[in-house]
Scaffold this active site. Structure first.
Site, PDB file in Angstrom:
ATOM      1  N   LYS A 107      35.972 -10.482 -17.186  1.00 28.53           N
ATOM      2  CA  LYS A 107      36.479  -9.502 -15.901  1.00 28.53           C
ATOM      3  C   LYS A 107      36.360  -8.183 -16.117  1.00 28.53           C
ATOM      4  CE  LYS A 107      40.851 -10.860 -17.752  1.00 28.53           C
ATOM      5  NZ  LYS A 107      42.050 -11.805 -17.833  1.00 28.53           N
TER       6      LYS A 107
ATOM      7  N   GLU B 158      32.569 -16.909 -11.168  1.00 27.56           N
ATOM      8  CA  GLU B 158      33.665 -17.526 -10.597  1.00 27.56           C
ATOM      9  C   GLU B 158      34.948 -17.645 -11.422  1.00 27.56           C
ATOM     10  OE1 GLU B 158      34.019 -19.446  -7.090  1.00 27.56           O
ATOM     11  OE2 GLU B 158      35.751 -18.698  -7.867  1.00 27.56           O
TER      12      GLU B 158
ATOM     13  N   ASP C 173      44.512  -5.411 -15.294  1.00 25.25           N
ATOM     14  CA  ASP C 173      43.831  -6.559 -15.262  1.00 25.25           C
ATOM     15  C   ASP C 173      43.702  -6.951 -13.467  1.00 25.25           C
ATOM     16  OD1 ASP C 173      42.717  -9.179 -16.564  1.00 25.25           O
ATOM     17  OD2 ASP C 173      44.310  -9.960 -15.111  1.00 25.25           O
TER      18      ASP C 173
ATOM     19  N   LYS D 152      40.063  -7.201 -11.293  1.00 26.58           N
ATOM     20  CA  LYS D 152      39.768  -8.475 -10.762  1.00 26.58           C
ATOM     21  C   LYS D 152      39.478  -7.901  -9.066  1.00 26.58           C
ATOM     22  CE  LYS D 152      41.889 -11.750 -13.739  1.00 26.58           C
ATOM     23  NZ  LYS D 152      43.201 -12.222 -13.830  1.00 26.58           N
TER      24      LYS D 152
ATOM     25  N   GLY E  90      43.281 -20.716 -18.144  1.00 24.23           N
ATOM     26  CA  GLY E  90      43.636 -21.839 -19.171  1.00 24.23           C
ATOM     27  C   GLY E  90      42.234 -22.237 -19.359  1.00 24.23           C
TER      28      GLY E  90
END
Lengths: 328, 328
Positions: free
Chosen positions: A104, A128, A200, A204, A302
């Site tokens: 990102k 994605e 962060d 995004k 994750g």
């Protein structure tokens, strides 16, 4: 059966997730796409480290080994930070490889340039996994755009912040205690500043902005506030009044056609879709002209959720370029 | 510029929504697909009814006018009920047309047969609008399936029921009063029995079951309970305890590989994604092996949401069959 050769750059949580899913789902992928997908090369920092689970794959610490391998069709990138990731992907595109990234930080800044470069070389860029982990927000917005128009996107985009806020509210923990717990559970990095200062989530949001509006606001004009100054008593008081603090990133095109973005804590009422997004989940609300309001909620990060987002990109690329991928 | 010719069967709310979006977004569609999309024929019940907004389109009450028109590439179907819709679509597929349907009653029963027929004739079937209105659950599950495995799907799939439950809880209205209000607002049909007995949610669940698991349970073995026996005081009591009644449809594959489905009212706690789905919204939770749990929330019905779901199907078909759609 024709084979697709892939390389994986970076073998941390996400890179390993991609590798594992490709192994575990080998037969299903064959059946659904008509291709075998073979990992031929993995770029790591330390190639001496024992990796017993990996067989028949070149493990290298030199990107040139991958770049100079003419059989590679697709490059997965799961490195952290702008460089050398951007240079690697740029080189891969130039060579005619499709790329799929989870990075990102790199993509918020260099995404628009990579997309243009890829268009020029007629290859695809999958991203994605850069935004909202396993929530398929990139594909969903892409699909919406052709026949509809996005007006606004709001998101809980940082799972670490959301985990900390949830713990402070539920257990009355201080910010520091909650952060420590997040670190111990593996939800926060050793240096958590990008997460808790809102940077962060901001990055995004910029990726979503490029996608939905074809442009980003001037980065300096977006106020970015983190969760690092919130106090547990404030969160508990809000909760008693049926409100909850959430860390929300918000982007829209205002009436004058100017991009407006904000990132920071917001009080969310009980009937709002963000009210019950607890823990490390992410959530995104997309407002469009025809559809109205669409909300997506899912795991923000994750090994398997992010890996599975990258595999979804892979499948999309295979479907789009089926004819070209059959080896000559 | 190449042109795609389409017909619309049925010109109620949804059929008109498709027509309007195709007119309003004509230029955008041209730009994004490279095709003009022309509505050439509309099948209506009463062709004498004045429709001032429609120009240059054949209005007919005889499906043969559409079937015998060799220029038609794609048939949109927005009729209510199993027949004659199934026969019409079957005939259209046999002729080589792609079909896009919003007809849940027909598709729950005949969807599997239509899909097989379409595969045989190498045409596509779009059915996003059959389930959960504007929520892109069909596309999302389809995308997930190739590289992941669905374990369970739960949904609030009937907007009318959810509107009634919301009003009973918020205003203490009786079931009858709330239903009357839903009818006056246009959210419920004159005959609302399919909605309030749970049959409508059941049918949508069967469509999701076919998609996600490739099979449906025996219809007789799925207990279907509606909202028509719930009392306002029960709803208000639950609400005081931080629970809300929702009408939930649920399907999963159990450990023995047997399909298990239920449809009925359920008590939902404050931290569940269904807790704050109020009014006519729909919501679906998909549990998968890799991704974990993904929730989608959006408008369950309406002219533009359902129309926009059908346009999304159209765009998907255009992308998949680009080469074939260029007229010879």
């Amino acid at each position: 059966m024709p084979s697709i050769k892939v390389a994986i750059l970076g073998f941390g949580t996400v890179g390993e997730g991609v590798y594992r899913i490709l192994q575990e789902k080998r037969e299903e992928l064959k059946k659904s796409t008509g291709f075998t997908v073979d990992v031929v090369s993995i770029l790591v920092k330390d190639k001496m480290k024992k990796r017993t689970s990996i067989t028949d794959v070149q493990i290298t610490d030199d990107f040139r080994d991958i770049l100079n391998n003419p059989t590679i069709d697709i490059v997965f990138e799961a490195i952290v930070g702008e460089e050398p990731a951007y240079t690697y992907l740029s080189d891969a595109i130039e060579k005619g490889c499709h790329i799929i990234t989870a990075n990102k930080k790199m993509f918020a800044k260099h995404g628009p340039a990579l997309m243009k470069h890829a268009e020029f070389r007629n290859v695809q860029v999958g991203f994605e996994a850069t935004t909202a982990g396993g929530v398929p927000i990139i594909r969903t917005v892409t699909n919406l755009l052709a026949g509809d128009r996005v007006k606004r996107i709001q998101g809980i985009l940082n799972g670490t912040s959301n985990f900390i806020l949830t713990k402070m509210r539920n257990e009355g923990s201080s910010f520091k205690e909650a952060l420590l717990d997040a670190q111990q559970k593996g939800f926060a990095e050793a240096d958590p500043s990008d997460d808790v200062t809102g940077m962060d989530a901001f990055r995004k949001l910029m990726i979503l902005s490029s996608l939905a509006f074809g442009q980003q606001p001037d980065w300096d004009e977006v106020p970015v506030i983190g969760i690092d100054h919130l106090q547990a008593p404030d969160l508990i008081d809000a909760s008693k009044e049926d409100y909850r603090y959430r860390h929300v990133a918000d982007i829209r095109l205002n009436e004058n056609g100017k991009m407006q973005g904000t990132v920071g804590p917001a009080l969310i009422g009980v009937n709002h879709p963000f009210f019950n997004i607890d823990g490390v989940d992410n959530a995104v609300i997309v407002e469009t002209e025809y559809l109205g309001s669409l909300t997506l909620i899912g795991p923000g990060a994750g090994m398997y959720p992010s890996g599975s987002a990258m595999i979804a990109d892979l499948l999309h690329i295979i479907r789009q370029h089926e004819a070209v991928l059959i080896p000559n």
